[in-house]
Design an enzyme around this catalytic site. Structure first.
Site, short mmCIF file in Angstrom:
data_model
loop_
_atom_site.label_atom_id
_atom_site.label_comp_id
_atom_site.label_asym_id
_atom_site.label_seq_id
_atom_site.Cartn_x
_atom_site.Cartn_y
_atom_site.Cartn_z
N ALA A 73 13.81 51.85 50.93
CA ALA A 73 13.24 53.09 50.33
C ALA A 73 11.95 52.85 49.17
O ALA A 73 12.57 51.44 48.31
CB ALA A 73 13.89 53.61 48.82
N PRO A 74 10.75 53.27 49.37
CA PRO A 74 10.60 54.70 48.68
C PRO A 74 9.86 54.45 50.43
O PRO A 74 9.56 55.80 51.28
CB PRO A 74 9.57 55.91 48.16
CG PRO A 74 8.64 54.17 48.04
CD PRO A 74 9.51 52.54 48.26
N GLY A 75 10.16 54.22 51.38
CA GLY A 75 10.14 54.15 53.13
C GLY A 75 8.59 53.46 53.59
O GLY A 75 7.86 53.50 54.99
N GLY A 76 8.06 52.94 52.52
CA GLY A 76 6.35 52.13 52.75
C GLY A 76 6.30 52.06 54.56
O GLY A 76 5.95 51.74 55.42
N LYS A 77 7.87 50.44 54.40
CA LYS A 77 7.84 49.35 55.33
C LYS A 77 8.33 50.32 56.73
O LYS A 77 8.02 49.82 57.73
CB LYS A 77 7.99 48.67 54.72
CG LYS A 77 6.83 46.97 53.91
CD LYS A 77 8.03 45.93 53.27
CE LYS A 77 7.23 45.17 52.16
NZ LYS A 77 7.27 46.35 50.81
N CYS B 265 8.80 41.00 46.41
CA CYS B 265 7.58 40.82 45.40
C CYS B 265 7.93 40.05 43.97
O CYS B 265 7.56 40.30 43.21
CB CYS B 265 7.66 42.27 44.53
SG CYS B 265 8.30 43.09 43.89
N ASP C 228 13.14 43.14 52.64
CA ASP C 228 11.96 43.17 51.86
C ASP C 228 13.17 43.88 50.17
O ASP C 228 13.60 44.80 49.72
CB ASP C 228 11.37 44.62 52.01
CG ASP C 228 10.14 44.69 50.96
OD1 ASP C 228 9.80 43.94 50.37
OD2 ASP C 228 10.11 46.04 50.65
N ASP D 25 19.68 52.50 51.91
CA ASP D 25 19.18 52.30 50.60
C ASP D 25 20.34 52.33 49.90
O ASP D 25 20.60 53.57 50.32
CB ASP D 25 17.51 52.71 50.21
CG ASP D 25 16.95 51.74 49.11
OD1 ASP D 25 16.31 51.25 49.15
OD2 ASP D 25 17.58 51.99 48.09
N1 SAM Z 1 10.94 48.38 51.56
C1 SAM Z 1 10.96 49.30 50.81
C2 SAM Z 1 9.41 50.22 50.84
O1 SAM Z 1 8.44 49.41 51.35
O2 SAM Z 1 8.87 50.30 50.87
C3 SAM Z 1 11.18 48.39 49.16
C4 SAM Z 1 11.83 48.36 49.02
S1 SAM Z 1 12.89 47.60 47.55
C5 SAM Z 1 11.88 46.63 47.40
C6 SAM Z 1 13.83 46.86 46.75
C7 SAM Z 1 15.26 48.73 47.31
O3 SAM Z 1 16.06 47.28 47.61
C8 SAM Z 1 15.34 49.42 46.60
O4 SAM Z 1 14.96 50.53 47.00
C9 SAM Z 1 16.83 49.33 45.96
O5 SAM Z 1 17.98 50.81 46.30
C10 SAM Z 1 17.34 48.84 47.40
N2 SAM Z 1 19.20 47.83 47.03
C11 SAM Z 1 19.22 47.33 46.67
N3 SAM Z 1 20.65 46.81 46.80
C12 SAM Z 1 20.70 47.40 47.90
C13 SAM Z 1 21.38 47.56 48.94
N4 SAM Z 1 22.43 46.68 48.74
N5 SAM Z 1 21.21 47.66 50.13
C14 SAM Z 1 20.46 48.94 50.31
N6 SAM Z 1 19.84 48.73 50.01
C15 SAM Z 1 19.50 48.48 48.34
#
Ligand code: SAM
Length: 309
Positions: free
Chosen positions: A122-126, A241, A188, A144
């Site tokens: 989330a939010p799905g960019g990658k 990041c 990510d 997510d």
């Molecule tokens: N990859 C996304 C993008 O490019 O749009 C951004 C992801 S963000 C860096 C990290 C994400 O990890 C957050 O949305 C968070 O809710 C999620 N997260 C945290 N713990 C998690 C878990 N145990 N399993 C899956 N997702 C998790």
């Protein structure tokens, strides 16, 4: 120098850490972090070819430069009005995405027909970029835990016309319960986000080493799980990041020490740190890459590409 980092709002712990990591450059990084990043976008090639969209936008007065590491990515140099109010944006011909965020899907290099996991989607960019590189063929299992963020993900994927993705509102620590083996996996990872201080200035002062340690523990657990469901010869891209070596180089070193994996080279970014805080790491670590706001005009970002032997 450290006083200047304090005056920018960094806590004593982090100001001192950054000085130890980068010396005088810490200030250049921190000052670059004070400036807004250019607004960048990715052409959604599921819906339109790159030259067609760039022409449409040029005609409306938008100008942009190419993101070096991707043929679909551009950063705006002239935005006569908000690009998000254009029909091109609203109909899903483009996605607003920070330039460094475009690199992990490129590094993953997913192919049409492959079985791919996005462990923190989330939010799905990658995820949507991966779908685009797969030409909507094959399947992406995207996980997510953030309920609101998943709603946004669903809207994004639908606006962009992604149809090869199954979204799971579940921790990817349970990914093995699917009984699927993956060709490619993107992690990510959830992180302290110190590379995105330009967007979240409160992170200069409100993070502690406990937060870093907590994220590191979760990142290691997620990596262990991801590697357990990756096919032999499969590729896992790990990105954050965060600027902190504990969430980046030290995590990758732990993977190299405990799993039958190798680091694959990456072309863009600066080599990862070989001896953060004087702790010597494998030479191979420099195959992982860092992006910096002072040099690359991006968020602070880390990418490593791992292959299971
Ligand atoms: N990859 C996304 C993008 O490019 O749009 C951004 C992801 S963000 C860096 C990290 C994400 O990890 C957050 O949305 C968070 O809710 C999620 N997260 C945290 N713990 C998690 C878990 N145990 N399993 C899956 N997702 C998790």
């Amino acid at each position: 120098m450290i006083e200047r980092l304090f005056s920018l709002g960094y806590s004593k712990t982090f100001a001192e850490r950054y000085y130890r990591l980068w010396g005088e450059r810490a200030l250049a990084i921190a000052e670059a972090m004070e400036k807004p990043l250019p607004r960048c976008f990715r052409v959604n090639t599921l819906q339109i070819e790159v030259p067609k969209l760039t022409k449409l936008l040029n005609r409306k007065g938008f100008q942009f430069r190419r993101v070096p590491w991707t043929r679909e990515g551009f950063c705006l140099t002239r935005e006569p009005f908000s690009i998000t109010s254009t029909p091109e944006y609203l109909s899903g011909l483009l996605y607003i995405q920070e330039a460094s965020s475009m690199y992990p899907p490129v590094a993953l290099d997913p192919k049409p027909g492959e079985v791919v996991a996005d462990m923190a989607a989330a939010p799905g960019g990658k995820t949507s970029y991966i779908a685009q590189l797969m030409k909507n063929e094959g399947i992406i299992y995207a996980f997510d835990v953030g309920e609101e963020r998943l709603k946004e993900t669903r809207l994004n994927l639908s606006r962009l016309g992604v149809i090869n993705t199954v979204l799971f509102h579940r921790s990817s620590l349970h990914i093995d319960e699917l009984g699927v083996e993956f060709d490619k996996i993107l992690l990510d990872a959830p992180c302290t986000g110190s590379g995105t201080i330009h967007k979240n200035p409160e992170r200069k002062a409100n993070r502690s080493m406990d937060d870093v340690k907590f994220c590191q523990g979760l990142q290691m657990k997620l990596l262990e799980k991801g590697l357990s469901v990756l096919k032999r010869g499969g590729v896992l891209v790990y990105s954050t990041c965060s600027l902190e070596p504990e969430e980046n180089e030290f995590v990758v070193q732990w993977v190299l020490d405990n799993f039958d994996v190798e680091l694959l080279p990456l072309r863009y970014g600066e080599p990862a740190l070989r001896a953060p805080f004087g702790i010597g790491l494998d030479e191979e670590i420099s195959k992982a890459r860092r992006f910096y706001p002072d040099k690359h005009k991006t968020s602070g970002f880390f990418v490593a590409r791992l292959a299971l032997k």
